[in-house]
Write an enzyme that holds these catalytic residues in place. Structure first.
Site, PDB file in Angstrom:
ATOM      1  N   ASP A  61      -3.374  -2.057 -12.550  1.00 17.38           N
ATOM      2  CA  ASP A  61      -2.629  -1.923 -11.293  1.00 17.38           C
ATOM      3  C   ASP A  61      -1.243  -2.519 -11.521  1.00 17.38           C
ATOM      4  O   ASP A  61      -1.073  -3.739 -11.537  1.00 17.38           O
ATOM      5  CB  ASP A  61      -3.379  -2.653 -10.179  1.00 17.38           C
ATOM      6  N   GLU A 100       2.261  -2.539  -9.960  1.00 18.20           N
ATOM      7  CA  GLU A 100       3.073  -2.184  -8.792  1.00 18.20           C
ATOM      8  C   GLU A 100       3.971  -3.321  -8.324  1.00 18.20           C
ATOM      9  O   GLU A 100       4.548  -3.251  -7.232  1.00 18.20           O
ATOM     10  CB  GLU A 100       2.170  -1.747  -7.635  1.00 18.20           C
ATOM     11  N   ASP A 155      -8.198   1.658   1.801  1.00 22.38           N
ATOM     12  CA  ASP A 155      -7.708   2.529   0.728  1.00 22.38           C
ATOM     13  C   ASP A 155      -8.705   3.644   0.428  1.00 22.38           C
ATOM     14  O   ASP A 155      -9.842   3.385   0.009  1.00 22.38           O
ATOM     15  CB  ASP A 155      -7.449   1.714  -0.539  1.00 22.38           C
TER      16      ASP A 155
END
Length: 339
Positions: A92, A94, A182
């Site tokens: 991940d 980001e 999500d």
């Protein structure tokens, strides 16, 4: 194993110890669960979330930016805490990028290679704008085809509206909503080969590189996507490298490895900007909240000079960014220095 159009939820400690409610709402038990962040944090809800669901993978929230050594430490911390055998482990990426997109890319690739070396399928997760700004994702696809998990919410109304699909090469999964949690959809079957759609082998002779398909044919006078990357082959079948190409009235640049350039590209001493399709952009470009101007004649970035756009005159700083001031309705007289 997951198949095309299957759904899954990704969860972390934010979702709490009891995730049965959101799984019921989603109509699936498939999950990807956060394990770790940086080299110290572990998800306190991990065991409970594993017990209540069918984990198809786990993810690590990266903080290594463009530091390859730190990426190695984070990857090892992640691997050391995987609680069960799964197919996919996710990077991940980001937040906290460095200002050097190539350094960021190198760090991501090193992290993903350590995942692959441990026997898992590595996946890269992020948002499309963040990725375009900070990572050369085509390099990721060249090494790990079909390895992208991209978030793009559109109206974020909880539905998978493909009108807002974040079109990019190599997307395996799409996170289509964060409302009220999500939500994700699978775009490629697990059993779909991760190798390039056009299987074959790169060949080199004294004239350059060409690609021999498994059926004996080779591409020529055309674009061809190989391993998630676009290349252009000339009339004799050789891959163009370090070269401009005009195709359908648009200009493209093929890098020294033959890959079609996207985003910023330095050619000689000039900067150019290529859109998502690889086409050269002219006029104004907004990048990371800054404005740049690319000449209409050649497409190169303007720096350290005034340009006229519409009815106004604007000064572009030495790094190409639009100066906050001044803007003029007529051409200024004399030398004006803008700090």
């Amino acid at each position: 194993m997951v198949k095309k159009n299957d759904l899954f939820v990704d969860v972390s400690s934010h979702n709490g110890y009891d995730i049965t409610g959101i799984l019921e709402q989603m109509g699936t038990t498939n999950t990807i669960i956060k394990i770790s962040e940086s080299t110290t944090y572990l998800n306190p809800c991990l065991s409970a979330q594993v017990e209540q669901s069918n984990p198809i993978g786990f993810y690590h929230f990266a903080r290594f930016g463009g530091d390859v050594a730190e990426a190695e430490r984070e990857a090892q911390f992640f691997l050391d805490n995987v609680p069960m055998q799964v197919k996919y482990l996710v990077l991940d990426y980001e937040d906290d990028p460095s200002g050097d997109a190539q350094a960021n890319t190198n760090a991501c690739l090193r992290f993903m290679q350590m995942i692959a070396d441990a026997g898992y399928k590595p996946i890269y997760y992020s948002y499309k704008p963040f990725t375009h700004d900070n990572v050369d994702y085509q390099q990721i696809l060249a090494q790990f085809p079909n390895s992208l998990w991209i978030a793009g919410y559109g109206l974020n109304d909880g539905t998978a509206n493909f009108e807002y699909f974040p079109s990019m090469d190599g997307i395996r999964w799409w996170q289509y909503s964060s409302n009220p949690f999500d939500k994700n959809i699978v775009l490629l079957d697990d059993e779909e080969d991760d190798k390039p759609k056009t299987a074959g082998t790169w060949k080199q002779d004294s004239k350059g590189w060409w690609f021999r398909r498994n059926n004996g044919s080779f591409p020529y006078n055309k674009w061809e996507k190989i391993g998630g990357v676009w290349y252009y082959f000339d009339s004799k079948g050789y891959c163009l490298t370090s070269e401009w190409l005009k195709d359908n009235e648009k200009w493209y640049y093929l890098k020294d490895n033959g890959a079609m350039a996207t985003g910023w590209v330095l050619v000689g001493s000039e900067w150019y900007y290529m859109d998502d399709s690889g086409a050269m952009v002219t006029g104004w470009v907004k990048y990371k909240n800054n404005w740049y101007y690319m000449t209409n004649e050649r497409g190169n970035m303007v720096s350290n000079e005034f340009i006229k756009s519409g009815k106004g005159w604007y000064f572009m700083n030495t790094n190409g960014e639009l100066a906050d001031n001044p803007s003029f309705t007529k051409e200024p007289d004399g030398l004006i220095t803008v700090a």
